[in-house]
Design an enzyme around this catalytic site. Structure first.
Site, mmCIF file in Angstrom:
data_model
loop_
_atom_site.group_PDB
_atom_site.id
_atom_site.type_symbol
_atom_site.label_atom_id
_atom_site.label_comp_id
_atom_site.label_asym_id
_atom_site.label_seq_id
_atom_site.Cartn_x
_atom_site.Cartn_y
_atom_site.Cartn_z
ATOM 1 N N ASP A 1 -2.266 13.238 -1.380
ATOM 2 C CA ASP A 1 -0.868 13.623 -1.139
ATOM 3 C C ASP A 1 -0.639 15.088 -1.493
ATOM 4 O O ASP A 1 0.035 15.823 -0.762
ATOM 5 C CB ASP A 1 0.082 12.757 -1.973
ATOM 6 C CG ASP A 1 0.106 11.307 -1.536
ATOM 7 O OD1 ASP A 1 -0.182 11.038 -0.361
ATOM 8 O OD2 ASP A 1 0.399 10.439 -2.382
ATOM 9 N N SER B 1 2.591 6.462 -11.019
ATOM 10 C CA SER B 1 2.322 5.288 -10.201
ATOM 11 C C SER B 1 2.564 5.625 -8.738
ATOM 12 O O SER B 1 3.621 6.162 -8.387
ATOM 13 C CB SER B 1 3.220 4.119 -10.609
ATOM 14 O OG SER B 1 3.171 3.072 -9.658
ATOM 15 N N LYS B 2 1.583 5.329 -7.904
ATOM 16 C CA LYS B 2 1.732 5.540 -6.464
ATOM 17 C C LYS B 2 2.898 4.692 -5.934
ATOM 18 O O LYS B 2 3.643 5.122 -5.061
ATOM 19 C CB LYS B 2 0.424 5.149 -5.771
ATOM 20 C CG LYS B 2 0.437 5.317 -4.256
ATOM 21 C CD LYS B 2 0.236 6.736 -3.848
ATOM 22 C CE LYS B 2 -0.037 6.822 -2.347
ATOM 23 N NZ LYS B 2 -0.074 8.191 -1.866
ATOM 24 N N ARG B 3 3.051 3.508 -6.503
ATOM 25 C CA ARG B 3 4.120 2.613 -6.051
ATOM 26 C C ARG B 3 5.498 3.221 -6.296
ATOM 27 O O ARG B 3 6.456 2.890 -5.620
ATOM 28 C CB ARG B 3 4.020 1.257 -6.750
ATOM 29 C CG ARG B 3 2.845 0.407 -6.317
ATOM 30 C CD ARG B 3 2.939 -0.993 -6.881
ATOM 31 N NE ARG B 3 2.903 -0.989 -8.329
ATOM 32 C CZ ARG B 3 1.786 -0.958 -9.053
ATOM 33 N NH1 ARG B 3 0.614 -0.935 -8.435
ATOM 34 N NH2 ARG B 3 1.824 -0.976 -10.368
#
Length: 492
Positions: free
Chosen positions: A271, A261-263
């Site tokens: 990235d 998850s990027k969060r």
């Protein structure tokens, strides 16, 4: 209902070839699972000499991010995943952006109503785009409305959604290329919304319509959509269309219990590139997240994109979730770096070299040659090179080295001798620099390291450097080397 338009749409569909599509929503960045879907979709098309399509799914207007479509184009191009049809290149079954296909969906929803596989629902609770899964079709009065009554209420301007009419009894079986045959009770399926009140389709409905009209033969998506597959099947059957091959891929996990998850700080493709990983290494690693080659290539790990294209078989896709291991990716990246030509590595390394070595007298390609066998990710490079621009402050204790049998006295002796001989050198290259130190070691009856250690310490001011004394002196040049060796001698 006049079928002429529908017949014209059918006539546009290409037949007789494998056709796959990558259909991202432009919501900001390319996460690893999304990249893997794009890669597998591309590989299926290319392995089977078929077509790979790009379709932008932008019907969920609330989640759109400005510039996200550019990220999609840029990522696919950077990864070499070329598409045969799409918004930017056109094709026979456009448009390739869902909001530009808006007029299509309502017509197909009306056709589904005509065939008894959908109905208008006027209930207030239908304002949400998708049901929670607790939908009780038996309690919905709209399901039992006569066609005439529903038409009358719609004509009077009463807002409605269009729902799929799921059979009340029996089962639906669908086949997935990875998971095999799966059968579900129809009573467990909700009458999902197909068209929202604003006239836009839901994700599930638009997917089916577009996949059929674009002639898609293989649908690759995440295994979270397995629960929706029976409803997709019923839609295809309601229209009388062939069902494509489903390829549901298990998720990419950060560990045994959590999806990436990027969060939560997990990296996107962008990235990873910013962190110094090579595109080719990322693609190679992502290919093996849930897929393994068979036969003679079963033990192979390093694949070019062309090799992947030849080796990729759907039967190699695993049912089990894949765990993303950044250390394993570092290994892949280091392997790719070592296999690059010196010229190619110098080109990708130069921006990182110049972060630390701003003095243009020092050749970036020469410095790159020191780094290639010692670099795992490109962002490691600057910290290895901080001594080139400026000799760092260092303690004379660095000259003491047990393995080379160097101490302060021997280091002083070697530097005094080396400085004089370096001053006399007319050719400043590896061969002559090395020859000076090897001859000195022979004369003193010591190992080469006892000469080279103090020279490297004095030249770099560091115990750990890329390259040895010879290479560092050659890159620094004669004048700077002598200046630094003199400073080292003064410390002693």
């Amino acid at each position: 209902m006049d079928m002429t338009w529908f017949e014209q749409m059918e006539a546009r569909i290409p037949r007789g070839e494998v056709r796959t599509r990558f259909a991202p929503s432009p919501t900001g960045y390319m996460h690893i699972g999304n990249l893997r879907t794009a890669l597998y979709t591309w590989l299926i098309a290319r392995h089977n000499k078929g077509k790979f399509l790009l379709r932008i799914e932008d019907t969920d207007q609330g989640r759109l991010v400005e510039g996200a479509v550019d990220v999609i184009y840029r990522t696919l191009e950077q990864c070499g995943l070329d598409h045969d049809e799409g918004p930017d290149v056109g094709g026979p079954v456009g448009p390739y952006v869902q909001t530009e296909r808006r007029p299509f969906y309502g017509k197909y929803a009306e056709l589904l109503i005509e065939r008894g596989h959908a109905y208008r629902c006027f209930c207030e609770k239908t304002e949400s785009e998708e049901d929670s899964g607790e939908f009780d079709r038996a309690a919905d009065p709209c399901r039992a409305l006569s066609r005439e009554e529903a038409d009358r209420r719609a004509a009077a301007g009463e807002p409605f959604v269009i729902r799929q009419r799921i059979p009340g009894e029996g089962t639906t079986t669908f086949h997935d290329e990875i998971f095999g045959d799966i059968t579900v009770e129809n009573s467990t399926l909700d009458d999902q919304v197909l068209m929202k009140r604003d006239g836009l389709p839901t994700y599930n409905f638009a997917n089916v319509i577009d996949d059929h009209l674009m002639g898609i033969t293989h649908v690759v998506r995440g295994s979270e959509y397995l629960s929706s597959a029976p409803k997709y099947n019923l839609l295809y059957q309601g229209f009388g269309w062939d069902i494509p091959k489903y390829v549901h891929c298990s998720p990419v996990m950060r560990d045994a219990h959590n999806k990436m998850s990027k969060r939560k700080g997990d990296p996107s493709f962008e990235d990873l590139i910013a962190q110094g990983y090579l595109t080719e290494a990322v693609l190679n690693y992502v290919a093996l997240l849930g897929w393994s080659p068979r036969g003679e290539q079963a033990e192979q790990e390093i694949f070019s994109l062309d090799e992947l294209k030849e080796a990729f078989e759907m039967s190699g896709i695993s049912k089990s979730p894949a765990i993303f291991d950044i250390e394993k990716l570092r290994y892949f990246n280091s392997e790719y770096i070592r296999r690059m030509s010196p010229e190619a590595f110098a080109k990708v390394a130069e921006p990182y070299i110049r972060q630390a070595v701003t003095d243009q007298r020092y050749d970036a390609a020469a410095i790159a040659s020191l780094l290639q066998q010692r670099t795992e990710v490109l962002t490691d490079i600057p910290e290895k090179l901080d001594f080139f621009d400026t000799l760092p402050e260092y303690d004379s204790e660095l000259f003491i080295h047990k393995k080379s049998k160097s101490d302060l006295a021997s280091s002083k002796e070697m530097l005094e001798a080396v400085i004089g001989r370096f001053e006399a050198l007319e050719a400043w290259d590896d061969e002559h620099i090395l020859d000076v130190m090897v001859r000195l070691a022979e004369e003193k009856g010591v190992k080469n390291a006892k000469v080279m250690w103090p020279v490297r310490i004095a030249a770099a001011g560091k115990a750990v450097t890329p390259g040895g004394a010879v290479e560092i002196c050659r890159i620094l040049g004669k004048d700077e080397t002598l200046r630094r060796l003199t400073i080292g001698l003064e410390k002693l």
